[in-house]
Motif scaffolding. Structure first.
Motif, mmCIF file in Angstrom:
data_model
loop_
_atom_site.group_PDB
_atom_site.id
_atom_site.type_symbol
_atom_site.label_atom_id
_atom_site.label_comp_id
_atom_site.label_asym_id
_atom_site.label_seq_id
_atom_site.Cartn_x
_atom_site.Cartn_y
_atom_site.Cartn_z
ATOM 1 N N GLN B 16 0.829 -1.219 0.000
ATOM 2 C CA GLN B 16 0.000 0.000 0.000
ATOM 3 C C GLN B 16 0.864 1.270 0.000
ATOM 4 N N SER B 353 -6.464 4.160 -1.573
ATOM 5 C CA SER B 353 -7.838 3.820 -1.196
ATOM 6 C C SER B 353 -7.989 2.338 -0.892
ATOM 7 N N ARG B 354 -7.148 1.497 -1.456
ATOM 8 C CA ARG B 354 -7.090 0.095 -1.040
ATOM 9 C C ARG B 354 -5.690 -0.410 -1.305
ATOM 10 N N SER B 355 -5.371 -1.590 -0.769
ATOM 11 C CA SER B 355 -3.970 -2.016 -0.821
ATOM 12 C C SER B 355 -3.675 -2.947 -1.985
ATOM 13 N N GLY B 407 -8.788 -6.282 1.051
ATOM 14 C CA GLY B 407 -9.214 -4.935 0.677
ATOM 15 C C GLY B 407 -9.926 -4.871 -0.662
ATOM 16 N N PRO B 409 -13.152 -4.612 -2.873
ATOM 17 C CA PRO B 409 -14.485 -4.108 -2.521
ATOM 18 C C PRO B 409 -15.672 -4.970 -2.979
ATOM 19 N N ARG B 426 -18.611 -3.734 1.467
ATOM 20 C CA ARG B 426 -18.554 -2.648 2.451
ATOM 21 C C ARG B 426 -19.953 -2.274 2.910
ATOM 22 N N ASP B 444 -14.210 3.251 -7.540
ATOM 23 C CA ASP B 444 -13.769 1.920 -7.133
ATOM 24 C C ASP B 444 -13.007 1.182 -8.232
ATOM 25 N N VAL B 447 -7.317 1.851 -7.819
ATOM 26 C CA VAL B 447 -6.844 2.389 -6.546
ATOM 27 C C VAL B 447 -6.732 3.895 -6.704
#
Lengths: 452, 452
Positions: B16, B353-355, B407, B409, B426, B444, B447
């Motif tokens: 990340q 925002s995510r890994s 991570g 979504p 989520r 989404d 990243v």
């Protein structure tokens, strides 16, 4: 383009060649990310102890030492290269060993199975020859599990690589896949217990031929004529489908590990026949010299360029990384980017449509118009059009020649009344244009890589 | 996130964190290409003779030697590091010296003025401390001319860098710009002839303070009290506009070179005030230690993080590269990417925002559905949606947990009748979806790097 590297084994590309390499790197990155692989980089430097853990390869390693060491630097920090000192520093020779170290060190921060890609330079002090450099770029993907790693990842990794290679401007290729369990089980089944030794001999098949490998097997590993013949018979099996299973069974050897290997290789080939038709063969001669592989092993050839050597290799390693009792089995493949790019360039499989990113040169009307020209350039750049501004208000003919020499397709003119025109210097066509809305054709917007 | 590098001075990022670094690198690349800079890379290795050409810095260089040399390797090919041997190999410590060598070697293949960017690792064997690593990434832009290079490029390079830094997730910054001609002309004008020596003393101002620099000037360079005071007076001038010119003139020193330097620096500051307001200051204390600069010199600080040191440095070098009588004057700036990224991460100026790149995990209904799941994944990837397929048909709860832990979504389900649904894990929302047309929200899809 037939330049010689000024330092043997350390190739460097011209800007237009680098554009081809960038295209290869960008394509690989995109494919890897679409398949959910995360990017990491590891330091170029490992301790000698870490690098030599699996033996055999120390000959290729470049050690580091500071040219002028501080006298107050403690010995263990000095990074002096000394083969006997496991804390000495050296350049990594592949990306798998550093990745295994990274996984063990960061296990608490990673989500397993951990999927990563890693595109970096590696160094090997080998004698340079065609297709073999001392500094070269590798692009690796690996999946590593915590404790266990489903076999399905062996299948997936092969398919991702087949997709990635298919997206590159290269000739047709074949992934040649084998399985160490299959080979080792078979050798054991015919009574050859030094299975690693047999693998090392079989690995030399392409270099020294069947007769000499048979001699090695007999002389160095104590094989009988029959055992040597069977080992070579196994290595001669190559099928584009799962029929290798029947061919191995016909040799009449039974062993539990052999069965496991047969089943694993069958799964890989079965999926590949369906999802990557024509790209994969079961090739039971593949051994891979390095000894950390424990199952699937892969080498890849460019069809018609077999003498280039493998352009993508790797496999399954169940015991490379561990932390106390905790094991991190993995599977991965490594693309030899420099080897591929060298061949793409020398054979002109792909070329860049121009040698600079620039699409537009804003010409100067007079020396005071530089700032106004920068305004035009900023407007164009704001819409993603790569733009340069001339540095001197030379005659327009000279400014056009400048663009032409650099391969820039368009020149922008603004007259004293603020009227804008843009000229396509390839056709000579010159039209009125508004810096707030003019766009080049999509073909001219970015450098394109055209393939033969 | 406060991990310690396992090898002091050799930082490594978690996935990340690497996403933040990639964002920085991609942003720089995009800006540089929009301004028409071509990418090149040079080998990591130079000969010791090449690296030490300008003296002074040998202490920082890592030499290379093969851990196990072939006995049949001739001495001059062995790459053994030996300070006395100019053909020995060593790792580059910046990108300017290798670039100068590259330009000279490839002059026949390049179109001048040659604009290039170069983003690579460099190595210095210095004692690691905050903001100073032994391995770090630099991002350089340079323009090099054949014979001559219009001064306007000095202005342009500063503006491009200001634009590039403005696009990064970092606090406000200031380019502190000076001109060696101005300083050297001034020293000469007051009767101090060892101008390089004076510059080296002035360069220590921030470290040791005015009193000690005055002492150095008097004791080591034979300056009178008045000369030392004037040199320090000059170094104290800082203006955000071109008023430094009047301040220098008020010191009553006259020298031709001084006038040239004043005029050059005035041009840079004048353009910057207009095109990069608030980002640039004329700072007459800037000297730059390395001695190949001949005009414009630049250092850059992050406002509020001055103790981090310069995050972007460089300048004009008229005599670094030459080939016989042919000279290749250049101007360039180098961004310390690793230093910047370290600070971005430690201060959380930006986070991912995510890994993982993955947007969708395709769950397995049963173990036989893997191939059908791969078909769904291929459809999603075909539209640019990063997708993974589960490796095992565990309970859906477990597969969702797997996505959550990584991570990811969205989780995709296909039931035995081929009906597709996708769940936003989520919110828990689950809807019917068609793999040929479903898309995640733009937020989404990839990243995102969010800044504080």
């Amino acid at each position: 383009m037939a330049r010689t590297a000024s330092l043997s084994g350390f190739p460097e590309w011209l800007p237009q060649e680098r554009l081809v390499e960038l295209h290869v790197l960008d394509t690989l990155r995109k494919t890897f990310e679409l398949h959910g692989f995360s990017s990491i980089e590891t330091r170029a430097v490992e301790t000698v102890g870490q690098l030599l853990r699996k033996g055999e390869i120390d000959k290729e390693v470049y050690g580091l030492s500071r040219l002028q060491e501080d006298e107050d630097t403690p010995r263990d920090e000095s990074g002096k290269s000394d083969k006997a000192d496991p804390n000495a520093l050296a350049l990594h020779f592949d990306l798998t060993v550093p990745f295994a170290r990274y996984v063990v060190e960061n296990a608490g921060y990673l989500a397993f199975p951990f999927r990563r890609y890693q595109i970096q330079k590696v160094w090997r002090g080998e004698r340079p020859q065609e297709g073999r450099a001392r500094e070269f770029t590798q692009a690796d993907i690996d999946v590593v599990g915590d404790g266990e790693l489903p076999f399905r990842y062996d299948v997936e990794i092969a398919l991702v690589i087949a997709e990635a290679l298919s997206a590159l401007p290269i000739p047709d290729f074949r992934l040649r896949i084998n399985n160490r369990k299959l080979a080792e089980g078979f050798y054991r089944g015919i009574g050859l217990t030094d299975t690693a030794g047999v693998l090392r001999s079989i690995d030399k098949l392409e270099k020294i031929g069947e007769a000499k490998v048979a001699e090695l097997l007999r002389n160095e590993l104590g094989a009988t004529d029959e055992q040597a013949a069977l080992a070579l018979k196994l290595a001669s099996i190559r099928t584009e489908d799962t029929s290798f299973v029947a061919q191995v069974r016909a040799l009449g050897v039974s062993d539990e590990l052999l069965e496991e290997g047969l089943s694993e290789l069958e799964q890989v080939i079965e999926a590949a026949v369906q999802r990557a038709p024509g790209k994969v063969v079961a090739d039971l001669s593949i051994a891979r010299g390095l000894d950390y592989y424990t199952g699937t092993v892969v080498e890849t050839v460019l069809v018609g360029h077999e003498q280039l050597g493998s352009i993508c290799s790797g496999g399954r390693y169940d015991a490379l990384a561990s932390k106390g009792n905790r094991k991190f089995p993995g599977v991965g493949l490594s693309i030899g980017v420099t080897r591929l790019v060298s061949r793409i360039l020398s054979q002109e499989f792909a070329t860049a449509s121009r040698s600079v990113p620039t699409a537009v040169l804003v010409a100067l009307n007079n020396d005071d118009s530089w700032s106004a020209a920068q305004d035009v350039a900023a407007q164009l750049r704001g819409r993603g059009i790569a733009t340069e501004v001339a540095a001197k208000a030379e005659k327009f003919g000279k400014q056009i020649k400048f663009a032409d020499r650099r391969g820039i397709p368009f020149v922008w003119f603004t007259d004293d009344d603020g009227k804008h025109q843009v000229k396509d210097i390839r056709t000579g066509e010159q039209v009125d244009a508004d810096p707030a809305s003019w766009e080049p054709s999509p073909d001219d917007l970015h450098v394109r890589i055209t393939t033969r």
